[in-house]
Design an enzyme around this catalytic site. Structure first.
Site, PDB file in Angstrom:
ATOM      1  N   GLU B 278       0.822  -1.204   0.000  1.00  0.00           N
ATOM      2  CA  GLU B 278       0.000   0.000   0.000  1.00  0.00           C
ATOM      3  C   GLU B 278       0.866   1.269   0.000  1.00  0.00           C
ATOM      4  O   GLU B 278       0.584   2.224  -0.728  1.00  0.00           O
ATOM      5  CB  GLU B 278      -0.940  -0.007   1.212  1.00  0.00           C
ATOM      6  CG  GLU B 278      -2.176   0.850   1.021  1.00  0.00           C
ATOM      7  CD  GLU B 278      -3.313   0.471   1.976  1.00  0.00           C
ATOM      8  OE1 GLU B 278      -3.063  -0.276   2.954  1.00  0.00           O
ATOM      9  OE2 GLU B 278      -4.440   0.909   1.738  1.00  0.00           O
ATOM     10  N   GLU B 281       2.244   1.592  -3.344  1.00  0.00           N
ATOM     11  CA  GLU B 281       1.203   2.053  -4.268  1.00  0.00           C
ATOM     12  C   GLU B 281       0.990   3.562  -4.111  1.00  0.00           C
ATOM     13  O   GLU B 281       0.870   4.286  -5.108  1.00  0.00           O
ATOM     14  CB  GLU B 281      -0.114   1.298  -3.982  1.00  0.00           C
ATOM     15  CG  GLU B 281      -1.222   1.610  -4.983  1.00  0.00           C
ATOM     16  CD  GLU B 281      -2.560   0.955  -4.620  1.00  0.00           C
ATOM     17  OE1 GLU B 281      -2.625   0.202  -3.628  1.00  0.00           O
ATOM     18  OE2 GLU B 281      -3.540   1.213  -5.345  1.00  0.00           O
ATOM     19  N   CYS B 298      -8.744  -1.947   3.670  1.00  0.00           N
ATOM     20  CA  CYS B 298      -8.693  -3.075   4.618  1.00  0.00           C
ATOM     21  C   CYS B 298     -10.048  -3.386   5.218  1.00  0.00           C
ATOM     22  O   CYS B 298     -10.274  -4.468   5.725  1.00  0.00           O
ATOM     23  CB  CYS B 298      -7.764  -2.777   5.780  1.00  0.00           C
ATOM     24  SG  CYS B 298      -6.267  -1.989   5.311  1.00  0.00           S
ATOM     25  N   SER B 318      -7.361   1.811  -2.668  1.00  0.00           N
ATOM     26  CA  SER B 318      -6.139   1.056  -2.918  1.00  0.00           C
ATOM     27  C   SER B 318      -6.526  -0.292  -3.496  1.00  0.00           C
ATOM     28  O   SER B 318      -7.538  -0.883  -3.124  1.00  0.00           O
ATOM     29  CB  SER B 318      -5.400   0.867  -1.594  1.00  0.00           C
ATOM     30  OG  SER B 318      -4.495  -0.202  -1.711  1.00  0.00           O
ATOM     31  N   LYS B 357     -16.096  -9.202   7.455  1.00  0.00           N
ATOM     32  CA  LYS B 357     -15.042 -10.070   6.931  1.00  0.00           C
ATOM     33  C   LYS B 357     -15.619 -11.381   6.413  1.00  0.00           C
ATOM     34  O   LYS B 357     -15.050 -12.013   5.533  1.00  0.00           O
ATOM     35  CB  LYS B 357     -14.009 -10.354   8.018  1.00  0.00           C
ATOM     36  CG  LYS B 357     -13.124  -9.160   8.332  1.00  0.00           C
ATOM     37  CD  LYS B 357     -12.008  -9.016   7.317  1.00  0.00           C
ATOM     38  CE  LYS B 357     -11.272  -7.696   7.492  1.00  0.00           C
ATOM     39  NZ  LYS B 357     -10.417  -7.385   6.345  1.00  0.00           N
ATOM     40  N   GLU B 360     -16.632 -10.521   3.044  1.00  0.00           N
ATOM     41  CA  GLU B 360     -15.442 -10.338   2.213  1.00  0.00           C
ATOM     42  C   GLU B 360     -14.882 -11.677   1.753  1.00  0.00           C
ATOM     43  O   GLU B 360     -14.518 -11.853   0.588  1.00  0.00           O
ATOM     44  CB  GLU B 360     -14.370  -9.563   2.999  1.00  0.00           C
ATOM     45  CG  GLU B 360     -13.125  -9.265   2.181  1.00  0.00           C
ATOM     46  CD  GLU B 360     -12.015  -8.595   3.005  1.00  0.00           C
ATOM     47  OE1 GLU B 360     -11.812  -8.993   4.164  1.00  0.00           O
ATOM     48  OE2 GLU B 360     -11.370  -7.696   2.474  1.00  0.00           O
ATOM     49  N   GLU B 365     -14.166 -12.516  -6.360  1.00  0.00           N
ATOM     50  CA  GLU B 365     -12.895 -12.044  -6.917  1.00  0.00           C
ATOM     51  C   GLU B 365     -11.716 -12.340  -5.994  1.00  0.00           C
ATOM     52  O   GLU B 365     -10.575 -12.260  -6.405  1.00  0.00           O
ATOM     53  CB  GLU B 365     -12.965 -10.553  -7.268  1.00  0.00           C
ATOM     54  CG  GLU B 365     -13.109  -9.592  -6.101  1.00  0.00           C
ATOM     55  CD  GLU B 365     -14.568  -9.259  -5.770  1.00  0.00           C
ATOM     56  OE1 GLU B 365     -15.451 -10.102  -6.035  1.00  0.00           O
ATOM     57  OE2 GLU B 365     -14.797  -8.157  -5.233  1.00  0.00           O
ATOM     58  N   CYS B 502     -11.127  -1.347  14.493  1.00  0.00           N
ATOM     59  CA  CYS B 502     -11.460  -2.767  14.697  1.00  0.00           C
ATOM     60  C   CYS B 502     -11.608  -3.121  16.173  1.00  0.00           C
ATOM     61  O   CYS B 502     -12.305  -4.075  16.513  1.00  0.00           O
ATOM     62  CB  CYS B 502     -10.396  -3.645  14.081  1.00  0.00           C
ATOM     63  SG  CYS B 502      -9.988  -3.168  12.406  1.00  0.00           S
TER      64      CYS B 502
END
Lengths: 158, 573
Positions: B278, B281, B298, B318, B357, B360, B365, B502
């Site tokens: 990251e 990037e 994230c 990102s 999550k 996710e 993908e 979190c």
């Protein structure tokens, strides 16, 4: 977006959340019901979440979310009809049509609505189908009444 | 300051304050079911009623401001009787199936009925009969157990700005549901689970994956591995009555091994990996005119939020997968290759503070050739349940270390658990990448603390780097609107879906307890303070992973394994 809803919204420029109910009423009057697309467009126009619009619309009995059927059944649940047993009548209609108030049967033939009073207390318990009044209905008469409309429909098809 | 009298005792208070606020400060406990501190009171549950001298009825203390000389009785027989009656009425149509309920033992309704001494069914109403909504991969809704306190609705609307749910219908037919009362999976719900965190009953809970994980653990053909998110080690202890914010890393690792997991890895390691990718990037985007400001990726609730509400900003996200998914991807590629294990036999579990999550992990993908990066996600609560089910006594367990090579982390990776932490970790590495030098003081004070929007400009070489760390999607929306309005000085934005990060995630121990959140935050910063290595790029196993496998950040292999893309989602919102 349907042009009908578009037109209605354009008549409410810069509207805020307090215009929600008038807009819903106009949409229902023009389109017959409140569609998903209508809710999405109204939400965008008023900057309101769709869940909120649905919440407000379901708070009031007047709004429906499916188009009315070819035959619109109104069951009176006013005081006089209640006393004369309209609760049982409503149960019978629900059972026979297999739909809940505010909804439409899958074939689009019948829709059901509860109304507070039709002003025909002398005929209690009363139901009306497309404006045609059926007086003093009893639960076990319902099937026959509805079947008459069904027969009419199948004859039309022939 | 004004003087009021509470239970015959003189108390000072600020004018305009609600009675409940004063009572809390004075340590007088008045029960509530609908109260959310920081939000406007609704006075829905009426449990906080108190007697005020000269006022005819009982008043809801959450929504009644103090007046000079006011005399309050908080636990008069009348107030207690009213509270008890309210609970009895709520129980009248409640399913009453506590023994089978996920909240058995930690339900607010159950606790209050115990505290108020409800010992018989005084009222019996028609029991609620609603279908359970299991459509979402993250959240299960059971409207029959709902007491209509409205906390979930307010959380979703006022804090998160999502408004996936609202009150539907009227009077005794009122329920809470989505638009057209459809499944959560097709609604605008972003799966953050903040509704679960505030729900006083079992009406909202996570979709449990305990059974799948247990089945895998009992399947001899499966190689079951587990990773745990940075914040889990500082919250798990609370489920076992340990003090708030206690770091139980070592004993948690030991417990996981005893549950039967073959390898225990630390998601903070892949957080270090995320930082490498990251930060690279970010530097690449700044130096090559890429899309700015770059936004972190994230937090899966935030990602779905952007896909639904701000698709025009998808390019700003990102492309890095989240640490959970990066870990999953390298376990089933690099690690499997190295250990000579068929990736198909690996069952990869992640313990997360998060319900999103779970969603996710199911994203198509995020898989390689039909094999998902992650097979199952457990929340902190579910891990605690498994440990209890297995009869493990974590108070009498020797701490153990994580497994190599994905057990070693820098404390930068550990900071991913707290709002501002990803940014702080990224800044440490970006500074090194841009200047070739280490930061003198790696601590960035401006990014710490519980404020919803934290902002700082840092000088890195010739660059004045503008950064924002925000948590709670209501706050994120404010930031994104500023960018939309043309703000240009910001390069990098960290967004965590849950307020505080979190450590206050939707999969953490129930209830939003700010003292607990602060202790958890403190614990993570202490771990960072005392750590030998506080930067991701100095994690020697990360260096090794690049040398042996990935070559360098943003390499073709990294792109293939560690990066992804998102697309616009059409939902009724």
């Amino acid at each position: 977006m349907s042009t009908v809803v578009e037109t209605i919204l354009s008549n409410h420029p810069q509207a805020k959340r307090d215009s929600l109910i008038p807009i819903l009423q106009e949409v229902q009057e023009m389109e017959g019901f409140i569609s998903r697309e209508a809710i999405a467009s109204i939400g965008k126009h008023l900057n309101l979440p769709t869940s909120k619009i649905y919440g407000v619309a379901t708070f009031y009995n007047q709004f429906r979310f499916q188009n009315v059927g070819k035959y619109h059944v109104m069951v009176c649940r006013g005081t006089a009809c209640h006393v004369k047993g309209s609760a049982k009548v409503l149960e019978a209609v629900k059972r026979e049509l297999k739909i809940e108030p505010g909804t439409t049967s899958r074939d689009g033939l019948f829709s059901l609505e509860i109304v507070a009073c039709m002003g025909a207390c002398g005929l209690a318990p009363v139901i009306s189908i497309n404006g045609e009044f059926h007086a003093g209905v009893e639960p076990d008469k319902i099937k026959g009444i509805l079947n008459a409309y069904r027969r009419k429909e199948s004859e039309n098809v022939k | 300051m004004i003087n009021i009298e509470v239970n015959n005792r003189q108390v000072k208070s600020n004018p305009g304050e609600m009675i409940l606020t004063v009572l809390k400060r004075e340590g007088i406990k008045v029960p509530t079911l609908c109260h959310l501190s920081d939000l406007f009171p609704t006075g829905a549950c009426r449990l906080c009623v108190v007697e005020v001298e000269g006022v005819p009825g009982l008043v809801p203390s959450c929504a009644f401001p103090v007046r000079d000389g006011m005399k309050i009785k908080t636990h008069s027989p009348r107030a207690i009787r009213a509270r008890k009656t309210i609970i009895e009425l709520l129980l009248a149509n409640h399913p009453d199936d506590c023994l089978y309920c996920v909240r058995n033992g930690n339900c607010d309704l159950q606790t209050l009925s115990e505290e108020l001494g409800v010992r018989e069914r005084r009222y019996s109403g028609k029991k609620n009969e609603y279908k359970v909504d299991t459509s979402s991969p993250s959240i299960v809704r059971d409207p029959a157990k709902c007491i209509l306190c409205g906390k979930c609705v307010r959380m979703c609307e006022e804090v998160q700005g999502v408004s996936a749910i609202d009150f539907i219908n009227r009077g005794s037919k009122t329920i809470i549901g989505t638009v057209f009362n459809e499944g959560l999976n097709i609604s605008s719900c972003i799966n953050c689970g903040q509704c679960i965190a505030v729900c006083p009953t079992g009406a909202l809970r996570e979709k449990s994956n305990i059974k799948e994980v247990m089945d895998a653990l009992n399947d001899p053909t499966k190689f079951v591995v587990i990773q745990h998110a940075p914040s889990v080690s500082v919250t798990l202890g609370e489920e076992f009555g340990l003090k708030m914010g206690q770091d139980v890393m070592g004993i948690m690792t030991a417990a996981m091994r005893r549950l039967g997991f073959k390898r225990v890895f630390d998601t903070s390691f892949s957080a270090d990996l995320t930082i490498m990718e990251e930060a690279s990037e970010l530097v690449y985007r700044i130096q090559n005119g890429g899309k700015l400001p770059m936004m972190t990726s994230c937090s899966p609730g935030w990602i779905k939020f952007v896909e639904e509400f701000y698709p025009e900003f998808i390019e700003n996200l990102s492309t890095c997968k989240s640490p959970q998914q990066m870990m999953g991807a390298i376990i089933k590629s690099f690690y499997a290759e190295k250990q000579g294990i068929d990736p198909k036999t690996i069952y990869s579990v992640a313990v997360m503070p998060c319900t999103a999550k779970k969603f996710e992990a199911e994203r198509p993908e995020l898989s390689q050739g039909g094999i998902p990066d992650i097979d199952a996600v457990l929340t902190t609560r579910e891990l605690a349940r498994m440990i209890k089910m297995r009869g493990l006594d974590i108070r009498n367990m020797e701490p153990e270390g994580a497994d190599s090579p994905f057990g070693e982390r820098s404390s930068a990776g550990k900071l991913f658990g707290v709002s501002g932490g990803v940014m702080e970790a990224a800044v440490r590495t970006a500074y090194f990448l841009i200047t070739g030098k280490e930061m003198e003081d790696v601590k960035v004070q401006e990014l710490r603390g519980l404020e919803g929007i934290k902002e700082v400009h840092l000088n890195i070489g010739d660059l004045k780097l503008g950064i924002i760390a925000t948590s709670g999607l209501g706050n994120a929306r404010k930031v994104i609107e500023q960018i939309k309005a043309g703000r240009k000085d910001i390069h990098f934005i960290e967004v965590m879906t849950c307020p505080g990060g979190c450590i206050a995630g939707g999969g953490q121990p129930y209830g939003i307890n700010m003292d607990a959140v602060k202790s958890r935050m403190k614990a993570l910063y202490e771990i960072d303070r005392d750590s030998k290595n506080r930067t991701s790029h100095n994690n020697r196993f990360i260096k090794k992973l690049y040398e042996e496998y990935l070559e360098k950040p943003l390499s073709e292999k990294s792109h293939h394994l560690l990066h992804t893309h998102y697309k616009k989602r059409d939902v009724l919102k």
